[in-house]
Design a protein around this motif. Structure first.
Motif, PDB file in Angstrom:
ATOM      1  N   MET A  61     -13.908  10.204  30.668  1.00  0.00           N
ATOM      2  CA  MET A  61     -12.996  11.136  31.335  1.00  0.00           C
ATOM      3  C   MET A  61     -11.835  10.194  31.920  1.00  0.00           C
ATOM      4  SD  MET A  61     -14.665  13.745  33.995  1.00  0.00           S
ATOM      5  CE  MET A  61     -13.998  13.043  35.423  1.00  0.00           C
ATOM      6  N   THR A  62     -10.792  10.285  31.646  1.00  0.00           N
ATOM      7  CA  THR A  62      -9.697   9.814  31.971  1.00  0.00           C
ATOM      8  C   THR A  62      -8.775  10.306  32.931  1.00  0.00           C
ATOM      9  OG1 THR A  62      -8.122  10.400  30.221  1.00  0.00           O
ATOM     10  CG2 THR A  62      -9.281   8.313  29.860  1.00  0.00           C
ATOM     11  N   SER A  63      -8.830  11.881  33.102  1.00  0.00           N
ATOM     12  CA  SER A  63      -8.117  12.725  33.885  1.00  0.00           C
ATOM     13  C   SER A  63      -8.489  12.807  35.298  1.00  0.00           C
ATOM     14  CB  SER A  63      -7.859  13.977  33.163  1.00  0.00           C
ATOM     15  OG  SER A  63      -7.439  14.900  34.122  1.00  0.00           O
ATOM     16  N   ARG A  64      -7.468  12.382  36.479  1.00  0.00           N
ATOM     17  CA  ARG A  64      -8.014  12.565  37.500  1.00  0.00           C
ATOM     18  C   ARG A  64      -7.657  14.034  37.857  1.00  0.00           C
ATOM     19  NH1 ARG A  64      -4.315   7.781  40.280  1.00  0.00           N
ATOM     20  NH2 ARG A  64      -5.719   6.136  39.735  1.00  0.00           N
ATOM     21  N   SER A  65      -7.161  14.906  37.027  1.00  0.00           N
ATOM     22  CA  SER A  65      -7.369  16.246  37.493  1.00  0.00           C
ATOM     23  C   SER A  65      -8.537  16.795  37.282  1.00  0.00           C
ATOM     24  CB  SER A  65      -6.134  17.165  36.587  1.00  0.00           C
ATOM     25  OG  SER A  65      -6.610  16.827  35.259  1.00  0.00           O
ATOM     26  N   LEU A  66      -9.515  16.430  36.364  1.00  0.00           N
ATOM     27  CA  LEU A  66     -10.655  16.867  36.049  1.00  0.00           C
ATOM     28  C   LEU A  66     -11.601  16.397  37.491  1.00  0.00           C
ATOM     29  CD1 LEU A  66     -11.818  15.837  32.724  1.00  0.00           C
ATOM     30  CD2 LEU A  66     -11.608  18.026  33.590  1.00  0.00           C
TER      31      LEU A  66
ATOM     32  N   GLU B 297      -0.774  11.254  29.044  1.00  0.00           N
ATOM     33  CA  GLU B 297      -1.531  10.944  28.084  1.00  0.00           C
ATOM     34  C   GLU B 297      -1.099  11.839  26.845  1.00  0.00           C
ATOM     35  OE1 GLU B 297      -5.371  12.602  29.006  1.00  0.00           O
ATOM     36  OE2 GLU B 297      -6.256  10.655  28.043  1.00  0.00           O
ATOM     37  N   ASN B 298      -0.443  13.304  27.314  1.00  0.00           N
ATOM     38  CA  ASN B 298       0.171  13.940  26.270  1.00  0.00           C
ATOM     39  C   ASN B 298       1.180  13.334  25.296  1.00  0.00           C
ATOM     40  OD1 ASN B 298      -1.313  15.762  27.393  1.00  0.00           O
ATOM     41  ND2 ASN B 298       0.090  17.136  28.200  1.00  0.00           N
ATOM     42  N   LEU B 299       1.952  12.615  26.013  1.00  0.00           N
ATOM     43  CA  LEU B 299       3.145  11.831  25.289  1.00  0.00           C
ATOM     44  C   LEU B 299       2.291  10.796  24.471  1.00  0.00           C
ATOM     45  CD1 LEU B 299       5.754  10.881  28.235  1.00  0.00           C
ATOM     46  CD2 LEU B 299       5.838  12.710  26.339  1.00  0.00           C
ATOM     47  N   ASN B 300       1.414  10.104  24.962  1.00  0.00           N
ATOM     48  CA  ASN B 300       0.867   9.273  24.283  1.00  0.00           C
ATOM     49  C   ASN B 300       0.107   9.749  23.007  1.00  0.00           C
ATOM     50  OD1 ASN B 300       0.226   6.375  24.099  1.00  0.00           O
ATOM     51  ND2 ASN B 300      -1.719   6.824  23.925  1.00  0.00           N
TER      52      ASN B 300
ATOM     53  N   ASP C  38       0.011   2.417  30.378  1.00  0.00           N
ATOM     54  CA  ASP C  38      -1.367   2.995  30.109  1.00  0.00           C
ATOM     55  C   ASP C  38      -1.876   3.045  31.670  1.00  0.00           C
ATOM     56  OD1 ASP C  38      -3.564   4.477  29.300  1.00  0.00           O
ATOM     57  OD2 ASP C  38      -4.510   2.699  28.420  1.00  0.00           O
ATOM     58  N   LEU C  39      -2.290   3.920  32.194  1.00  0.00           N
ATOM     59  CA  LEU C  39      -2.833   4.217  33.573  1.00  0.00           C
ATOM     60  C   LEU C  39      -4.326   4.819  33.361  1.00  0.00           C
ATOM     61  CD1 LEU C  39       0.156   5.496  35.572  1.00  0.00           C
ATOM     62  CD2 LEU C  39      -0.297   3.021  35.080  1.00  0.00           C
TER      63      LEU C  39
ATOM     64  N   LYS D 298      -3.686   8.633  33.615  1.00  0.00           N
ATOM     65  CA  LYS D 298      -2.671   9.149  32.516  1.00  0.00           C
ATOM     66  C   LYS D 298      -2.954  10.655  32.263  1.00  0.00           C
ATOM     67  CE  LYS D 298      -6.148   7.151  29.045  1.00  0.00           C
ATOM     68  NZ  LYS D 298      -6.208   5.443  29.724  1.00  0.00           N
ATOM     69  N   GLY D 299      -4.018  10.981  32.280  1.00  0.00           N
ATOM     70  CA  GLY D 299      -4.595  12.625  32.166  1.00  0.00           C
ATOM     71  C   GLY D 299      -3.701  13.565  33.109  1.00  0.00           C
ATOM     72  N   SER D 300      -3.168  13.124  34.085  1.00  0.00           N
ATOM     73  CA  SER D 300      -2.440  14.015  35.025  1.00  0.00           C
ATOM     74  C   SER D 300      -0.910  13.449  35.353  1.00  0.00           C
ATOM     75  CB  SER D 300      -3.306  14.034  36.318  1.00  0.00           C
ATOM     76  OG  SER D 300      -4.634  14.202  36.413  1.00  0.00           O
ATOM     77  N   CYS D 301      -0.866  12.106  35.548  1.00  0.00           N
ATOM     78  CA  CYS D 301       0.481  11.838  36.090  1.00  0.00           C
ATOM     79  C   CYS D 301       1.659  11.970  35.103  1.00  0.00           C
ATOM     80  CB  CYS D 301       0.358  10.200  36.128  1.00  0.00           C
ATOM     81  SG  CYS D 301       0.322   9.076  34.720  1.00  0.00           S
TER      82      CYS D 301
END
Lengths: 550, 550
Positions: free
Chosen positions: B58-63, B203-206, B219-220, B223-226
């Protein structure tokens, strides 16, 4: 032993004369057989013969200065019809103040001042009557505090290698030289961070670092004369930008003296620091118009364990571009430079500097440099790449060097073009950023447009960065030729959203053309910054920005 | 076939159980023998067993936001005793204007606004009553022009992943979200230059770029939210900085809307451009206090053909440092990350997130990532390096992954520490730059000083950049614990000329401590820039800089 050193020093191949299979073998076999050695030894001798030993590699522009006669250059104010701003004139009382502040370091002899009033290209000339040589930041602070109060204009000067007239006075500005501010303050061998005074000569810093297994992250043809402070003030690019990035990333801290003499100490040695706005960035590339850089903290990469340089002949510009794309894919992280020059450049360095073309004559030449940590791996990558570009006819001839001396000889062909050009007479210099696929169109277009009115129209530069150096020569300065070139060259560049100054800056010569690359809102904001930081406009006047009324 | 894929996917070694010779052979032979394959297959199975399949990466802080209950966070203004500046209050007439400007994109429902008023860490809370979702730069320009005239304060917000309270209102500032500004404008596959709107998620851009054989240069963990605009506005660092440098070098152009609504278009796509002052640099890292970034032009590197990740156990911090020096020398240009975490961090990700430690328990863990263009060469370099650090006892255990899924699993151990920490209660976060040799002393010193008053004192971070993330946890916020930590932690940092914010910025929480890292002259100059660009102070007020009276 001597023979085996020779083997490693220089490799050369002439695939047109060798069966492809043999060529491939020669490139792939690094610790080769006796037959291989024979070939390399012969080639080494060939290269030695081709490059006359009497012509040594010269990187220093200062040496060149001594070779050129000091023909009288027309005063900038006359040639360009400039009006002097209402600054005070230097009085005897001012000179006494400076002499008290830095005894024996105030130069007023007209003859001694000559080389500091004229640019390296011999195209602009000021008439300053005094040059100061401070040793410390505090002395610069005192000078600026005094000049600010007295409304005296100041021209900061490093190695005076600027190519756009940014480093010499336009009128009688006081020249503030960083020549004596040449102390290394510290170097950390763990982090690779160097802190030094602004007047350190780039090549000296690099030599110092090489002993400690590091290098400077920038490399310029002017390295033998230019000062690191000047490099920072002009945001110098150069040959290693492709690999180590711009000074905006590698400069970690600056110490700057502002127009009123106050000292801004942002000389930190940290890779990361997000505490407020990054003020130092405003001074990087401001050409001494916002403050005087007095010390620099810079991140230096490790000295690569293996460096290879391939000098290649190319049948056309589309092949130069395709070779670049291939190169990025196949050499990846070890690619450290990708430069190009046209055959007109080659003719100039051969004709004026007696350098020797080590490959068969071609319309274009490419320099591909690799820097890496494992020579075997690097040579294998380079060998695969060269094999590919030779068999697909992107490249028709080439020579490869891994020995330091030979590498320098090959680099001289590219680095000394600027010097060769000055031997032609007057040089109209353009330093353009464009999308890579458009780069050479500007050269051919200009050649057609100017016809016989120009002596030479040549193109070379940092292709990997989309940076073209377009140079037009004539026997002497001609206003009508200038009008045939400008603003056409800027309009052309603007049409493709390029930059009219990729790395040289705007200095005196280009400031009126800023609008071709920057919108009006941006220029207005720059003028506001200038007014805020230097309300009297005493710092390097007549440079970088048009004044609001211009 | 399936078996051979497995071989390439994951390699693991446990040298404590294997004779060194065997280990060396295993690492050096890439296209190994049957015996080799047997070993690797076994190890792959071992790793599969150790990382439970039910726990996905899980990379997304939004989750994470959805996992945490929305416990009421104390209002920032109350906890920190802040006085509201005399801005106007949003009126019905204002709301009508916004609704006319962007119909259906004006959010005023209190419940819906909750997550936008609270930071991701649940430590600061504002009470904004309106959130706007512009789609275009022109809409942002209209909003700011209006707010400037009406004296309404504005809080720009990207992915709201700021860790210093910079992305949420302190009072009732209008939240201006870039969430709908998520269009890619262009991507050039020759130059690798991406131009996109500010609201694109990193993350979408990547993911978009990976399809085209490129990657984002940063890469942070967030990345899933920023948003890329937020990354630029905060000068985000992250995991790839060691390899690809900071945003100050990779961001080539910006479009920014100023406080008065004027649009500054510096969205060029040139690697080099020295025409005047580099204005965009002032907005990079200004945390939305000088202008709102609406579009970004950024240089993206090629996607590496080979990526390897070694996760290593280390017996002490001096070994972590010595391994780093060895690593820089032996891996050179392919080194792309060097991260460390202490065992306390490992306990947290194991305890709260059920992640599995793939190596024997150690005081410290290191992640060494390589990215290169030739997998055989990279693995050979990595193998030589690992061999060296194992035989010299710098590293006691380790696992190596070259398969994307396993690499992500190993990275999760490091990237999800922030998330695991929030499960502890209240987190006091410090993001410090220090000379590398001093980094961990701060953690042990703080641990001793706080004793049992803190639940946990942990250290991890980007060692390669001299960047420590010091985190202190407690069941809930306690003012006395805060006073035991601050300003001690800043004094400690200042003593070694470190930065009190390496990459997180100052936001709301750190602005009063800027003097520990910047001299008074620098802060005054920053305040002058702020006053010039945003005379009414409507842009992200209460953030980044102390006001002059504070």
């Amino acid at each position: 032993m001597a023979a085996s050193i020779l083997v490693r020093r220089c490799q050369m191949w002439t695939p047109s004369k060798l069966p492809t299979g043999y060529h491939r073998k020669a490139l792939n076999t690094q610790m080769g057989s006796a037959a291989m050695y024979q070939l390399k030894k012969k080639d080494t001798q060939l290269l030695k013969r081709q490059i006359p030993s009497g012509i040594s590699h010269m990187t220093s522009r200062s040496l060149h200065l001594t070779l050129l006669c000091f023909q009288e250059v027309m005063l900038t104010s006359e040639r360009y019809q400039v009006q002097r701003f209402p600054f005070a004139h230097v009085s005897d009382r001012d000179l006494s103040f400076f002499e008290r502040l830095m005894p024996g370091r105030v130069m007023t002899d007209a003859d001694e001042l000559k080389p500091f009033n004229v640019d390296w290209l011999k195209t602009v000339r000021g008439c300053s009557k005094v040059l100061l040589k401070p040793r410390t930041t505090m002395e610069i602070s005192e000078v600026l505090r005094y000049c600010s109060e007295r409304n005296l204009a100041v021209n900061p000067q490093g190695g005076n290698t600027c190519l756009v007239g940014g480093s010499v006075p336009v009128f009688d500005e006081i020249i503030l030289s960083t020549a004596l501010m040449n102390q290394i303050i510290s170097f950390d061998t763990v982090s690779g961070i160097l802190v030094c005074q602004a007047g350190c000569i780039l090549e000296n810093l690099n030599q110092y670092l090489e002993q400690l297994d590091f290098i400077m992250p920038l490399d310029l043809a002017a390295k033998g004369s230019c000062h690191i402070g000047g490099n920072v003030a002009t945001n110098a690019g150069g040959l290693r930008l492709l690999r180590y990035g711009s000074l905006r990333g590698t400069v970690l801290g600056l110490e700057v003296v502002l127009a009123d003499g106050s000292i801004l100490n942002c000389l930190t040695s940290l890779r990361k620091d997000n505490t407020g706005y990054d003020l130092k960035q405003l001074f990087i590339g401001s050409e001494g118009t916002l403050g005087i850089v007095t010390a620099v903290s810079i991140l230096c990469p490790r000295k690569p364990k293996a460096v290879n340089l391939a000098f290649l002949g190319c049948p056309g510009f589309s092949q130069v571009l395709r070779t670049f794309t291939t190169c990025k894919g196949m050499l990846g992280e070890i690619l450290s430079a990708y430069e190009f020059m046209d055959n007109e450049c080659m003719k100039l360095v051969k004709g004026h500097l007696k350098l020797v073309n080590p490959v068969a004559e071609s319309p274009f030449y490419i320099l591909v440099e690799t820097s890496g940590s494992n020579s075997v791996h690097d040579e294998e990558k380079l060998s695969n790449f060269l094999d590919h570009v030779m068999t697909s006819n992107l490249v028709t001839d080439g020579t490869l060097a891994s020995d330091d001396k030979k590498i320098k000889m090959l680099w001289a062909l590219r680095e000394r073009i600027t010097e060769a050009l000055t031997c032609e007479g007057y040089v109209y210099k353009y330093d353009i950023s464009l999308p890579v696929e458009k780069i050479y169109d500007l050269v051919t277009d200009m050649r057609t447009k100017l016809g016989r009115s120009a002596k030479n129209v040549v193109g070379y530069g940092h292709l990997g960065d989309g940076n073209l150096h377009l140079n037009i020569t004539a026997e002497s300065y001609s206003h009508s030729l200038l009008e045939a070139i400008e603003p056409y060259v800027y309009e052309w560049t603007s049409q493709y959203r390029g930059s009219i100054s990729a790395e040289h800056g705007l200095g005196f010569k280009k400031k009126h053309f800023i609008h071709y690359s920057k919108p009006q809102e941006a220029v207005l904001l720059m003028q506001q910054f200038k007014a805020m930081l230097d309300p009297k406009g005493i710092l390097n006047p007549y440079k970088t920005l048009p004044v609001k009324s211009e």
